[in-house]
Design an enzyme around this catalytic site. Structure first.
Site, mmCIF file in Angstrom:
data_model
loop_
_atom_site.group_PDB
_atom_site.id
_atom_site.type_symbol
_atom_site.label_atom_id
_atom_site.label_comp_id
_atom_site.label_asym_id
_atom_site.label_seq_id
_atom_site.Cartn_x
_atom_site.Cartn_y
_atom_site.Cartn_z
ATOM 1 N N CYS A 3 0.825 -1.256 -0.197
ATOM 2 C CA CYS A 3 0.123 -0.036 0.006
ATOM 3 C C CYS A 3 0.909 1.283 0.087
ATOM 4 C CB CYS A 3 -0.855 -0.018 1.296
ATOM 5 S SG CYS A 3 -1.723 1.475 1.593
ATOM 6 N N CYS A 6 0.526 3.198 3.513
ATOM 7 C CA CYS A 6 1.214 2.640 4.300
ATOM 8 C C CYS A 6 2.703 2.540 4.084
ATOM 9 C CB CYS A 6 0.928 1.028 4.483
ATOM 10 S SG CYS A 6 -0.661 0.859 4.994
ATOM 11 N N ASP A 29 -0.343 16.757 -0.807
ATOM 12 C CA ASP A 29 -0.733 15.930 -2.081
ATOM 13 C C ASP A 29 0.366 16.370 -2.904
ATOM 14 O OD1 ASP A 29 -3.445 14.609 -3.213
ATOM 15 O OD2 ASP A 29 -2.089 15.104 -4.706
ATOM 16 N N HIS A 45 -4.185 0.707 8.517
ATOM 17 C CA HIS A 45 -4.723 0.720 7.019
ATOM 18 C C HIS A 45 -6.188 0.491 7.208
ATOM 19 C CE1 HIS A 45 -4.824 -0.301 2.500
ATOM 20 N NE2 HIS A 45 -5.459 -1.020 2.995
ATOM 21 N N ASN A 85 -12.761 10.178 -1.137
ATOM 22 C CA ASN A 85 -13.182 9.341 -2.436
ATOM 23 C C ASN A 85 -13.499 7.992 -2.051
ATOM 24 O OD1 ASN A 85 -13.421 11.593 -4.053
ATOM 25 N ND2 ASN A 85 -11.021 11.439 -4.507
ATOM 26 N N HIS A 96 -6.386 3.206 0.484
ATOM 27 C CA HIS A 96 -6.161 3.349 2.201
ATOM 28 C C HIS A 96 -6.772 4.677 2.416
ATOM 29 C CE1 HIS A 96 -2.825 3.713 5.515
ATOM 30 N NE2 HIS A 96 -3.833 4.475 5.849
ATOM 31 N N HIS A 98 -8.192 8.272 3.073
ATOM 32 C CA HIS A 98 -7.646 9.407 3.080
ATOM 33 C C HIS A 98 -8.617 10.483 2.973
ATOM 34 C CE1 HIS A 98 -7.328 7.866 -0.916
ATOM 35 N NE2 HIS A 98 -7.380 9.260 -1.172
ATOM 36 N N HIS A 100 -8.906 14.299 1.881
ATOM 37 C CA HIS A 100 -8.132 15.456 1.244
ATOM 38 C C HIS A 100 -8.694 16.844 2.253
ATOM 39 C CE1 HIS A 100 -7.493 13.269 -2.547
ATOM 40 N NE2 HIS A 100 -8.239 12.654 -2.318
HETATM 41 P P1 AMP Z 1 -7.589 9.606 -4.496
HETATM 42 O O1 AMP Z 1 -7.962 9.966 -5.848
HETATM 43 O O2 AMP Z 1 -8.884 10.120 -3.634
HETATM 44 O O3 AMP Z 1 -7.376 8.039 -4.019
HETATM 45 O O4 AMP Z 1 -6.549 10.389 -3.861
HETATM 46 C C1 AMP Z 1 -5.054 10.068 -4.173
HETATM 47 C C2 AMP Z 1 -4.389 11.312 -3.871
HETATM 48 O O5 AMP Z 1 -2.965 10.662 -3.524
HETATM 49 C C3 AMP Z 1 -4.166 11.935 -5.254
HETATM 50 O O6 AMP Z 1 -4.674 13.413 -5.018
HETATM 51 C C4 AMP Z 1 -2.548 11.958 -5.386
HETATM 52 O O7 AMP Z 1 -2.255 13.160 -6.259
HETATM 53 C C5 AMP Z 1 -2.188 11.581 -4.160
HETATM 54 N N1 AMP Z 1 -0.822 10.874 -4.409
HETATM 55 C C6 AMP Z 1 -0.523 9.826 -4.860
HETATM 56 N N2 AMP Z 1 0.672 9.564 -4.664
HETATM 57 C C7 AMP Z 1 1.187 10.474 -3.741
HETATM 58 C C8 AMP Z 1 2.425 10.657 -3.162
HETATM 59 N N3 AMP Z 1 3.515 9.708 -3.583
HETATM 60 N N4 AMP Z 1 2.725 11.594 -2.284
HETATM 61 C C9 AMP Z 1 1.498 12.169 -2.058
HETATM 62 N N5 AMP Z 1 0.548 12.267 -2.786
HETATM 63 C C10 AMP Z 1 0.006 11.269 -3.468
HETATM 64 ZN ZN ZN Z 2 -2.255 1.410 3.699
#
Ligand code: AMP
Ligand code: ZN
Length: 113
Positions: A3, A6, A29, A45, A85, A96, A98, A100
């Protein structure tokens, strides 16, 4: 550990950390959708909001206790938006849970992020 978040929490993948406590990690982000765009996640997780249960909801509560701290650190004194989302139709790309946190400017009235 496969993940992405994680691995970020474990420090295996670098991130721009904003806040951390025993249960929560918050980082910027990588592809910001607003002037301030932080992801706030439980260290444990949990796949998505659809997997919240009585067994893990205290971890989600910890995230919501952290969000005002993240907002203060980021100086979001004029308000902000919190989005999670869920699944395919919700366009969840990282499985995982999250949250925003978006702000630092006047956001569009629609609910996109
Ligand atoms: P979601 O589309 O709601 O699953 O959001 C996932 C978010 O993770 C997106 O806004 C991506 O830009 C962000 N994301 C993906 N990889 C990374 C990373 N390595 N560091 C920080 N944010 C990330
Ligand atoms: Zn995770």
């Amino acid at each position: 550990m496969s993940c992405l978040f994680c691995r970020i929490i474990a420090g295996e993948i670098p991130s721009s950390k904003v806040y951390e406590d025993e249960a929560v990690f918050a980082f910027r982000d990588i592809n910001p959708q607003a002037a301030v765009h932080v992801l706030v996640v439980p260290k444990e997780h949990i796949e998505s909001a659809d997997a919240i249960s009585a067994d893990n909801s205290s971890r989600v509560a910890a995230v919501f206790e952290a969000i005002p701290k993240v907002a203060a650190i980021c100086r979001l004194t004029n308000g902000y938006r919190v989005i999670t989302n869920v699944g395919e139709d919700g366009c969840q790309s990282v499985k995982h849970i999250h949250f925003h946190v978006l702000g630092g400017e006047k956001l569009p009235e629609n609910m996109g992020n």
